[in-house]
Write a protein that holds these residues in place. Structure first.
Motif, PDB file in Angstrom:
ATOM      1  N   UNK A   7       0.842  -1.191   0.000  1.00 28.63           N
ATOM      2  CA  UNK A   7       0.000   0.000   0.000  1.00 28.63           C
ATOM      3  C   UNK A   7       0.883   1.248   0.000  1.00 28.63           C
ATOM      4  N   UNK A   8       0.662   2.087  -1.006  1.00 29.52           N
ATOM      5  CA  UNK A   8       1.369   3.370  -1.064  1.00 29.52           C
ATOM      6  C   UNK A   8       0.323   4.483  -1.057  1.00 29.52           C
ATOM      7  N   UNK A   9       0.698   5.583  -0.440  1.00 27.08           N
ATOM      8  CA  UNK A   9      -0.183   6.750  -0.457  1.00 27.08           C
ATOM      9  C   UNK A   9       0.582   7.924  -1.063  1.00 27.08           C
ATOM     10  N   UNK A  10       0.093   8.384  -2.212  1.00 30.70           N
ATOM     11  CA  UNK A  10       0.667   9.595  -2.796  1.00 30.70           C
ATOM     12  C   UNK A  10      -0.024  10.778  -2.135  1.00 30.70           C
ATOM     13  N   UNK A  11       0.754  11.565  -1.403  1.00 34.75           N
ATOM     14  CA  UNK A  11       0.146  12.623  -0.607  1.00 34.75           C
ATOM     15  C   UNK A  11       0.947  13.900  -0.628  1.00 34.75           C
ATOM     16  N   UNK A  12       0.434  14.860   0.112  1.00 38.72           N
ATOM     17  CA  UNK A  12       1.157  16.117   0.306  1.00 38.72           C
ATOM     18  C   UNK A  12       0.876  16.510   1.736  1.00 38.72           C
ATOM     19  N   UNK A  13       1.929  16.648   2.522  1.00 41.07           N
ATOM     20  CA  UNK A  13       1.767  16.915   3.942  1.00 41.07           C
ATOM     21  C   UNK A  13       0.972  18.214   4.137  1.00 41.07           C
ATOM     22  N   UNK A  14       0.000  18.160   5.035  1.00 39.26           N
ATOM     23  CA  UNK A  14      -0.800  19.355   5.326  1.00 39.26           C
ATOM     24  C   UNK A  14      -2.138  19.374   4.604  1.00 39.26           C
ATOM     25  N   UNK A  15      -2.312  18.533   3.586  1.00 42.03           N
ATOM     26  CA  UNK A  15      -3.596  18.482   2.880  1.00 42.03           C
ATOM     27  C   UNK A  15      -4.628  17.748   3.726  1.00 42.03           C
ATOM     28  N   UNK A  16      -5.761  18.398   4.036  1.00 40.72           N
ATOM     29  CA  UNK A  16      -6.781  17.704   4.825  1.00 40.72           C
ATOM     30  C   UNK A  16      -7.329  16.463   4.106  1.00 40.72           C
ATOM     31  N   UNK A  17      -7.301  16.495   2.779  1.00 41.00           N
ATOM     32  CA  UNK A  17      -7.813  15.356   2.019  1.00 41.00           C
ATOM     33  C   UNK A  17      -6.894  14.148   2.164  1.00 41.00           C
ATOM     34  N   UNK A  18      -5.608  14.435   2.223  1.00 45.59           N
ATOM     35  CA  UNK A  18      -4.647  13.360   2.459  1.00 45.59           C
ATOM     36  C   UNK A  18      -4.784  12.852   3.894  1.00 45.59           C
ATOM     37  N   UNK A  26      -4.880   4.308   9.468  1.00 46.56           N
ATOM     38  CA  UNK A  26      -4.492   4.086  10.871  1.00 46.56           C
ATOM     39  C   UNK A  26      -5.591   3.323  11.614  1.00 46.56           C
ATOM     40  N   UNK A  27      -6.854   3.727  11.389  1.00 48.48           N
ATOM     41  CA  UNK A  27      -7.973   3.036  12.057  1.00 48.48           C
ATOM     42  C   UNK A  27      -7.973   1.549  11.760  1.00 48.48           C
ATOM     43  N   UNK A  28      -7.583   1.218  10.524  1.00 47.53           N
ATOM     44  CA  UNK A  28      -7.601  -0.185  10.106  1.00 47.53           C
ATOM     45  C   UNK A  28      -6.248  -0.864  10.308  1.00 47.53           C
ATOM     46  N   UNK A  29      -5.306  -0.160  10.917  1.00 42.67           N
ATOM     47  CA  UNK A  29      -3.971  -0.734  11.140  1.00 42.67           C
ATOM     48  C   UNK A  29      -3.296  -1.212   9.867  1.00 42.67           C
ATOM     49  N   UNK A  30      -3.460  -0.449   8.809  1.00 41.62           N
ATOM     50  CA  UNK A  30      -2.828  -0.823   7.541  1.00 41.62           C
ATOM     51  C   UNK A  30      -1.469  -0.129   7.443  1.00 41.62           C
ATOM     52  N   UNK A  31      -0.427  -0.889   7.176  1.00 38.76           N
ATOM     53  CA  UNK A  31       0.893  -0.293   6.930  1.00 38.76           C
ATOM     54  C   UNK A  31       0.936   0.275   5.528  1.00 38.76           C
ATOM     55  N   UNK A  32       1.506   1.459   5.397  1.00 40.10           N
ATOM     56  CA  UNK A  32       1.579   2.066   4.067  1.00 40.10           C
ATOM     57  C   UNK A  32       2.824   2.935   3.972  1.00 40.10           C
ATOM     58  N   UNK A  33       3.262   3.114   2.739  1.00 43.60           N
ATOM     59  CA  UNK A  33       4.380   4.019   2.481  1.00 43.60           C
ATOM     60  C   UNK A  33       3.798   5.351   2.031  1.00 43.60           C
ATOM     61  N   UNK A  34       4.203   6.424   2.718  1.00 45.24           N
ATOM     62  CA  UNK A  34       3.737   7.755   2.340  1.00 45.24           C
ATOM     63  C   UNK A  34       4.726   8.350   1.352  1.00 45.24           C
ATOM     64  N   UNK A  35       4.269   8.624   0.142  1.00 38.38           N
ATOM     65  CA  UNK A  35       5.146   9.234  -0.864  1.00 38.38           C
ATOM     66  C   UNK A  35       4.766  10.696  -1.012  1.00 38.38           C
ATOM     67  N   UNK A  36       5.638  11.556  -0.528  1.00 38.49           N
ATOM     68  CA  UNK A  36       5.369  13.006  -0.553  1.00 38.49           C
ATOM     69  C   UNK A  36       5.484  13.515  -1.993  1.00 38.49           C
ATOM     70  N   UNK A  37       4.398  14.139  -2.472  1.00 39.71           N
ATOM     71  CA  UNK A  37       4.412  14.727  -3.810  1.00 39.71           C
ATOM     72  C   UNK A  37       4.841  16.187  -3.735  1.00 39.71           C
ATOM     73  N   UNK A  38       5.552  16.618  -4.732  1.00 37.75           N
ATOM     74  CA  UNK A  38       5.809  18.040  -4.914  1.00 37.75           C
ATOM     75  C   UNK A  38       4.752  18.534  -5.901  1.00 37.75           C
ATOM     76  N   UNK A  39       3.778  19.289  -5.397  1.00 39.48           N
ATOM     77  CA  UNK A  39       2.628  19.631  -6.243  1.00 39.48           C
ATOM     78  C   UNK A  39       3.003  20.604  -7.356  1.00 39.48           C
ATOM     79  N   UNK A  40       4.159  21.240  -7.222  1.00 37.98           N
ATOM     80  CA  UNK A  40       4.648  22.119  -8.289  1.00 37.98           C
ATOM     81  C   UNK A  40       5.335  21.315  -9.394  1.00 37.98           C
ATOM     82  N   UNK A  41       5.695  20.087  -9.104  1.00 39.55           N
ATOM     83  CA  UNK A  41       6.339  19.221 -10.111  1.00 39.55           C
ATOM     84  C   UNK A  41       5.909  17.798  -9.815  1.00 39.55           C
ATOM     85  N   UNK A  42       4.695  17.472 -10.277  1.00 39.83           N
ATOM     86  CA  UNK A  42       4.076  16.202  -9.894  1.00 39.83           C
ATOM     87  C   UNK A  42       4.840  15.015 -10.484  1.00 39.83           C
TER      88      UNK A  42
END
Lengths: 239, 239
Positions: A7-18, A26-42
């Motif tokens: 499980x990977x999550x493409x996200x941007x820190x601070x986004x409420x949607x992320x 977290x509620x489901x105890x799923x391990x995931x890799x958070x991949x921080x996107x640069x929204x200026x250079x996706x």
């Protein structure tokens, strides 16, 4: 086979949607890799995974991309039984939770962001108050919704954090940011006392505390937050 | 007890969002009373049933109001087993159908309506073509989505009309209205051949044919349609 279930999550820190999707994971105890996107250079991966909207969050489960925060939360609930149910089990309660979540997505951001806009444009105290009143209108509706959905229990979802808790609660970081930068109360003890208590409970929940940005973090760690805070404070200072 | 299960639909004839809920009810063989709303003078029942948005459609099941067309379609699918499933059974397919339905709700109406606006503002053929190209972009994405979702079968939902068929198909009445008034092809045999065939199949489905407004009806029976048609034709005529 392990990789197919990765499980990977493409996200941007601070986004409420992320944040929404992280709370559900977290509620489901799923391990995931958070991949921080640069929204200026996706990244290529983001553009390939969400070609229609090109937006975060995208959950990648094995090789399957799932897009749109609320749809991801439903997907997580459907796929993982390793934690409490997120959607209510009763069809009417489910429809009600979905309705308020869609309502918030429609109204919350434009209405609260407009407080910043009004102040930055120097429109004066009356205009600021009028805009805050629009936010209070939404909050009063949510207070009523809370009473109906929670049925006397601590969360919209009852005893557990549920779909509408996640949909609404993910906005609390930025709500408090705005309370601080404008020196106002939005979730107000006199107007919406139940929401005040709910917001505290929600923010202290173990699935939330590790992923919800604090006001301090939004101001200091996020370029957008830092700039917005400085600009709004300057607009007040220049009166 | 009969009354508690009574189904009413607060609607407005010609609204694609109302059509969605009617198609779902027909698919499930649910009897319902259609209560036509006058949107210029909304009924007490509508204002009471959807105080936050004050919009149609609202499904009233017994004494419970359910709002927002796509949420109503999910509710109908959850509650009535008297017909085929509307949502796909696989969680990933379900998330995909929900994604495209949300995408259409976000993009379809503003993008297609803007063709009218461009013509009414007399912005010229190049601007009209540019706006049509934006509609084609959406349709090409939907053609790709159709290939993936249908897996070689007649509908987005497979052998049966499903959630995304309903979400997209409900716009076909107005799409054809715009094809006629602008004398253009939007669902285009060269650009999106699968959608051309899908649209025909969908429109001829028994659950659709009785509730989907025809172009003729939108032009002659609906004040809004009649006026829009006349104004757009006049804008072309005055060139």
């Amino acid at each position: 086979m392990a990789e197919r279930n990765e499980v990977k999550l493409l996200g941007a820190w601070g986004s409420p949607f992320v944040t929404r999707t992280e709370i559900a994971l977290k509620l489901k105890n799923v391990n995931y890799a958070f991949l921080q996107e640069n929204l200026a250079a996706k990244s290529e991966l983001l553009l390939k995974s969400n070609p229609a909207q090109k937006k975060v969050p995208v959950l990648i489960h094995g090789d399957k991309p799932i897009c749109e925060s609320l749809i991801i939360v439903e997907y997580i609930d459907d796929v993982w039984s390793s934690g409490p149910s997120i959607l209510p089990s009763d069809p009417y309660d489910r429809a009600t939770a979905r309705f308020w979540a869609a309502y918030l997505d429609d109204k919350w951001l434009p209405t609260t962001r407009a407080i910043d806009t009004v102040v930055l444009a120097g429109e004066g105290e009356e205009a600021r108050q009028a805009q805050m009143d629009k936010v209070y209108e939404i909050l009063v509706l949510m207070e009523e919704a809370f009473k109906k959905c929670s049925k006397g229990k601590p969360f919209f979802g009852g005893d557990q954090i549920g779909y509408l808790d996640i949909a609404f609660g993910s906005f609390l970081g930025w709500l408090r940011f705005r309370e601080k930068v404008h020196e106002i109360k939005l979730i107000h003890p006199a107007k919406t006392p139940e929401l005040v208590k709910w917001a505290d409970r929600f923010s202290q929940h173990p699935a939330v505390i590790s992923v919800m940005p604090t006001t301090e973090q939004l101001i200091t760690n996020l370029e957008y937050g830092k700039n917005l805070f400085a600009k709004v404070r300057a607009a007040y200072g220049s009166k």
